[in-house]
Scaffold this motif. Structure first.
Motif, mmCIF file in Angstrom:
data_model
loop_
_atom_site.group_PDB
_atom_site.id
_atom_site.type_symbol
_atom_site.label_atom_id
_atom_site.label_comp_id
_atom_site.label_asym_id
_atom_site.label_seq_id
_atom_site.Cartn_x
_atom_site.Cartn_y
_atom_site.Cartn_z
ATOM 1 N N MET A 40 0.990 -0.769 0.110
ATOM 2 C CA MET A 40 0.131 -0.208 0.068
ATOM 3 C C MET A 40 0.613 1.452 -0.107
ATOM 4 O O MET A 40 0.478 2.429 -0.609
ATOM 5 C CB MET A 40 -1.182 -0.159 0.968
ATOM 6 N N GLY A 41 1.969 1.104 0.998
ATOM 7 C CA GLY A 41 3.005 2.620 1.404
ATOM 8 C C GLY A 41 3.667 2.554 -0.550
ATOM 9 O O GLY A 41 3.550 3.667 -0.811
ATOM 10 N N LEU A 42 3.934 1.731 -1.330
ATOM 11 C CA LEU A 42 4.295 1.394 -2.660
ATOM 12 C C LEU A 42 3.408 2.517 -3.191
ATOM 13 O O LEU A 42 3.154 3.333 -4.241
ATOM 14 C CB LEU A 42 4.871 0.600 -2.970
ATOM 15 N N ILE A 43 2.098 2.142 -3.105
ATOM 16 C CA ILE A 43 1.033 2.468 -3.864
ATOM 17 C C ILE A 43 0.612 4.098 -3.928
ATOM 18 O O ILE A 43 0.215 4.691 -5.154
ATOM 19 C CB ILE A 43 0.052 1.527 -3.472
ATOM 20 N N ILE A 44 0.235 4.383 -2.877
ATOM 21 C CA ILE A 44 0.449 5.588 -1.705
ATOM 22 C C ILE A 44 1.560 6.559 -2.095
ATOM 23 O O ILE A 44 1.768 7.917 -2.423
ATOM 24 C CB ILE A 44 0.322 5.403 -0.937
ATOM 25 N N SER A 45 2.830 6.104 -2.602
ATOM 26 C CA SER A 45 3.599 7.236 -2.925
ATOM 27 C C SER A 45 3.537 7.714 -5.250
ATOM 28 O O SER A 45 4.519 8.591 -4.886
ATOM 29 C CB SER A 45 5.407 5.533 -3.023
ATOM 30 N N PHE A 46 2.527 6.726 -5.191
ATOM 31 C CA PHE A 46 2.049 7.536 -6.565
ATOM 32 C C PHE A 46 0.901 7.945 -6.990
ATOM 33 O O PHE A 46 0.522 8.303 -7.963
ATOM 34 C CB PHE A 46 2.670 6.582 -7.436
ATOM 35 N N THR A 47 1.104 8.376 -5.439
ATOM 36 C CA THR A 47 -0.275 9.318 -5.902
ATOM 37 C C THR A 47 -0.655 10.716 -4.536
ATOM 38 O O THR A 47 0.475 11.007 -3.937
ATOM 39 C CB THR A 47 -1.704 8.351 -5.055
ATOM 40 N N ASN A 48 -1.516 11.323 -4.950
ATOM 41 C CA ASN A 48 -1.287 12.535 -4.045
ATOM 42 C C ASN A 48 -2.432 12.212 -2.223
ATOM 43 O O ASN A 48 -2.921 13.848 -1.933
ATOM 44 C CB ASN A 48 -2.196 13.839 -4.334
ATOM 45 N N TYR A 49 -2.485 11.288 -1.868
ATOM 46 C CA TYR A 49 -3.487 11.262 -1.019
ATOM 47 C C TYR A 49 -2.875 11.634 0.585
ATOM 48 O O TYR A 49 -1.924 11.814 0.655
ATOM 49 C CB TYR A 49 -3.199 9.716 -0.654
ATOM 50 N N ASP A 50 -3.743 12.249 1.029
ATOM 51 C CA ASP A 50 -4.099 13.276 2.126
ATOM 52 C C ASP A 50 -4.656 12.425 3.804
ATOM 53 O O ASP A 50 -4.481 13.362 4.409
ATOM 54 C CB ASP A 50 -4.655 14.793 1.493
ATOM 55 N N GLY A 51 -4.288 11.444 3.117
ATOM 56 C CA GLY A 51 -5.381 10.916 4.253
ATOM 57 C C GLY A 51 -6.729 10.597 4.781
ATOM 58 O O GLY A 51 -7.174 9.935 5.676
ATOM 59 N N PHE A 52 -7.589 11.644 3.578
ATOM 60 C CA PHE A 52 -8.921 11.849 3.722
ATOM 61 C C PHE A 52 -9.333 10.509 2.402
ATOM 62 O O PHE A 52 -9.245 9.930 1.972
ATOM 63 C CB PHE A 52 -9.865 13.117 3.638
ATOM 64 N N ARG A 257 11.681 13.487 8.685
ATOM 65 C CA ARG A 257 11.130 14.576 7.202
ATOM 66 C C ARG A 257 10.246 13.790 6.405
ATOM 67 O O ARG A 257 8.709 14.374 6.771
ATOM 68 C CB ARG A 257 12.248 14.833 6.252
ATOM 69 N N ILE A 258 10.380 12.257 6.861
ATOM 70 C CA ILE A 258 8.873 11.505 6.333
ATOM 71 C C ILE A 258 8.090 11.958 7.322
ATOM 72 O O ILE A 258 6.307 12.085 7.009
ATOM 73 C CB ILE A 258 9.005 10.621 6.044
ATOM 74 N N TYR A 259 8.258 11.432 8.753
ATOM 75 C CA TYR A 259 7.067 12.351 9.928
ATOM 76 C C TYR A 259 6.535 13.567 9.274
ATOM 77 O O TYR A 259 5.444 13.756 9.854
ATOM 78 C CB TYR A 259 7.447 11.438 11.265
ATOM 79 N N GLN A 260 7.533 14.676 9.323
ATOM 80 C CA GLN A 260 6.844 15.429 9.123
ATOM 81 C C GLN A 260 5.520 15.575 7.958
ATOM 82 O O GLN A 260 4.268 16.126 7.962
ATOM 83 C CB GLN A 260 7.984 16.251 8.510
ATOM 84 N N GLU A 261 6.212 15.162 6.615
ATOM 85 C CA GLU A 261 5.631 15.367 5.854
ATOM 86 C C GLU A 261 3.670 14.537 5.939
ATOM 87 O O GLU A 261 2.622 14.712 5.188
ATOM 88 C CB GLU A 261 6.046 15.016 4.527
ATOM 89 N N GLY A 262 4.190 13.701 6.582
ATOM 90 C CA GLY A 262 2.803 12.628 6.409
ATOM 91 C C GLY A 262 1.851 13.080 7.423
ATOM 92 O O GLY A 262 0.852 12.752 7.967
ATOM 93 N N PHE A 263 2.740 13.090 8.522
ATOM 94 C CA PHE A 263 1.359 13.199 9.632
ATOM 95 C C PHE A 263 1.350 14.432 10.616
ATOM 96 O O PHE A 263 0.516 15.037 11.091
ATOM 97 C CB PHE A 263 2.014 11.992 11.336
ATOM 98 N N LYS A 264 2.546 15.368 9.839
ATOM 99 C CA LYS A 264 1.637 16.905 10.523
ATOM 100 C C LYS A 264 1.279 17.387 9.187
ATOM 101 O O LYS A 264 -0.038 18.382 9.683
ATOM 102 C CB LYS A 264 3.103 18.192 10.497
ATOM 103 N N TYR A 265 1.991 17.504 7.973
ATOM 104 C CA TYR A 265 1.008 17.868 6.645
ATOM 105 C C TYR A 265 0.648 17.321 5.625
ATOM 106 O O TYR A 265 -0.404 18.167 5.054
ATOM 107 C CB TYR A 265 2.407 18.935 5.778
ATOM 108 N N LEU A 266 -0.355 15.880 6.553
ATOM 109 C CA LEU A 266 -0.912 15.357 5.395
ATOM 110 C C LEU A 266 -0.278 14.918 4.236
ATOM 111 O O LEU A 266 -1.543 14.352 3.330
ATOM 112 C CB LEU A 266 -2.021 15.793 5.560
ATOM 113 N N ASN A 267 0.898 14.738 4.184
ATOM 114 C CA ASN A 267 1.193 15.134 2.492
ATOM 115 C C ASN A 267 1.588 13.243 1.828
ATOM 116 O O ASN A 267 3.102 12.848 2.333
ATOM 117 C CB ASN A 267 1.891 15.565 2.152
ATOM 118 N N PHE A 268 0.409 12.254 2.199
ATOM 119 C CA PHE A 268 1.520 11.225 2.439
ATOM 120 C C PHE A 268 1.781 10.491 1.127
ATOM 121 O O PHE A 268 2.879 9.816 1.072
ATOM 122 C CB PHE A 268 -0.313 10.109 2.844
ATOM 123 N N GLY A 269 1.198 10.416 0.228
ATOM 124 C CA GLY A 269 1.954 10.300 -1.482
ATOM 125 C C GLY A 269 3.567 10.687 -1.006
ATOM 126 O O GLY A 269 4.379 9.765 -1.095
#
Length: 301
Positions: A40-52, A257-269
């Protein structure tokens, strides 16, 4: 004859089935908690998923963005510096401690416990205590430096010049005891006859160390090097507790940095893309080490 041959075959199938049934719970757990998230992480890396709701395919945009992102570049360089300092220093200190304890000095058990204790301490507690020690005005370290005449002691975690160094000192202090135990186990597995033969041939302590101890210890050192390298690229907790990536970007590393983008800014992709870049870096380093071990790792026949 045919019936006799069929009996072992059926017995083998039963044993085979039992074996797979025993590992089935672990395999299911791995699939649910590791395998599926990895895919799922690999798939999400090709998207702009924001967690919602946003889940649009963007191709390689996240990976292209990563190499243009100055913040990412700073984090990557900080991680390289962190790895380049902590890994050799930790291994060297662990080796020296293990050699000293292997000699059989008085109180070996006590010293072994003292050196290993930081590793079993809570990372949160370690980070908080060392943050207090490094406090620029009220910390015991700078108070000691003031008392011995140092008028302008380092600002440690407050200064961008010394913040990363401060975190590295704590990391080395915490991890050295863990690798010391592993190296000590490797030292104690070396046959004493080798040292006795070398001593008879007139080899002094230094020659015995470089021509017997280090070659025989190389498999353990190889494992320790891989583990410490992987650990250095995965550092997060000390950074989060002690500096939160600051001051400025001085201590920001890849995982933080990964944590910041994913869980602070919701840029999971984007966070997933950076996570897979980190995975690729660790994989390449590990493969290089496995390829190079043939030249410096000595295995007992």
């Amino acid at each position: 004859m045919a019936k006799n041959a069929a009996v072992p075959k059926r017995k083998f199938k039963k044993e085979w089935l039992k074996g797979y049934l025993f590992i089935l719970p672990n395999f299911v757990g791995f699939l649910i908690f590791m395998g599926i998230p990895i895919i799922m992480g690999l798939i999400i890396s090709f998207t702009n998923y924001d967690g919602f709701k946003t889940f649009d395919f963007v191709g390689l945009s996240n990976y292209i963005k990563m190499f243009k992102d100055e913040y990412f570049q700073v984090s990557f360089v900080n991680n390289l510096i962190y790895t380049g300092v902590t890994v050799p220093c930790t291994i060297l200190i662990a080796l020296l401690l293990a050699v000293a304890l292997n000699v059989g000095i008085k109180g070996t058990g006590l010293f072994r416990t003292m050196f290993f204790f930081p590793n079993i301490s809570s990372m949160v507690a370690v980070g908080i205590v060392w943050s207090m020690i490094f406090h620029p005005t009220r910390g015991p370290l700078n108070l000691f430096l003031y008392n011995i005449g140092v008028t302008n002691p380092p600002q440690w975690l407050v200064s961008s010049k010394t913040a990363l160094l401060s975190v590295m000192i704590v990391a080395i202090w915490k991890q050295a005891g863990y690798y010391m135990v592993m190296i000590l186990a490797g030292l104690q597995s070396i046959q004493k006859q080798l040292y006795e033969a070398a001593e008879i041939d007139g080899a002094n302590g230094l020659k015995r160390f470089f021509h017997i101890t280090l070659p025989m210890l190389s498999p353990t050192m190889f494992m320790v090097t891989i583990l410490s390298l992987i650990s250095s690229f995965q550092v997060f907790d000390l950074i989060s507790i002690m500096t939160e990536g600051g001051p400025g970007r001085a201590t920001n590393v890849l995982v933080y940095r990964i944590y910041q983008e994913g869980f602070k800014y919701l840029n999971f992709g984007y966070a997933s893309a950076m996570a897979y870049f980190l995975f690729l870096i660790i994989l390449i380093i590990t493969l290089i080490q496995f390829r190079g071990q043939k030249k410096w790792v000595t295995y007992m026949q």
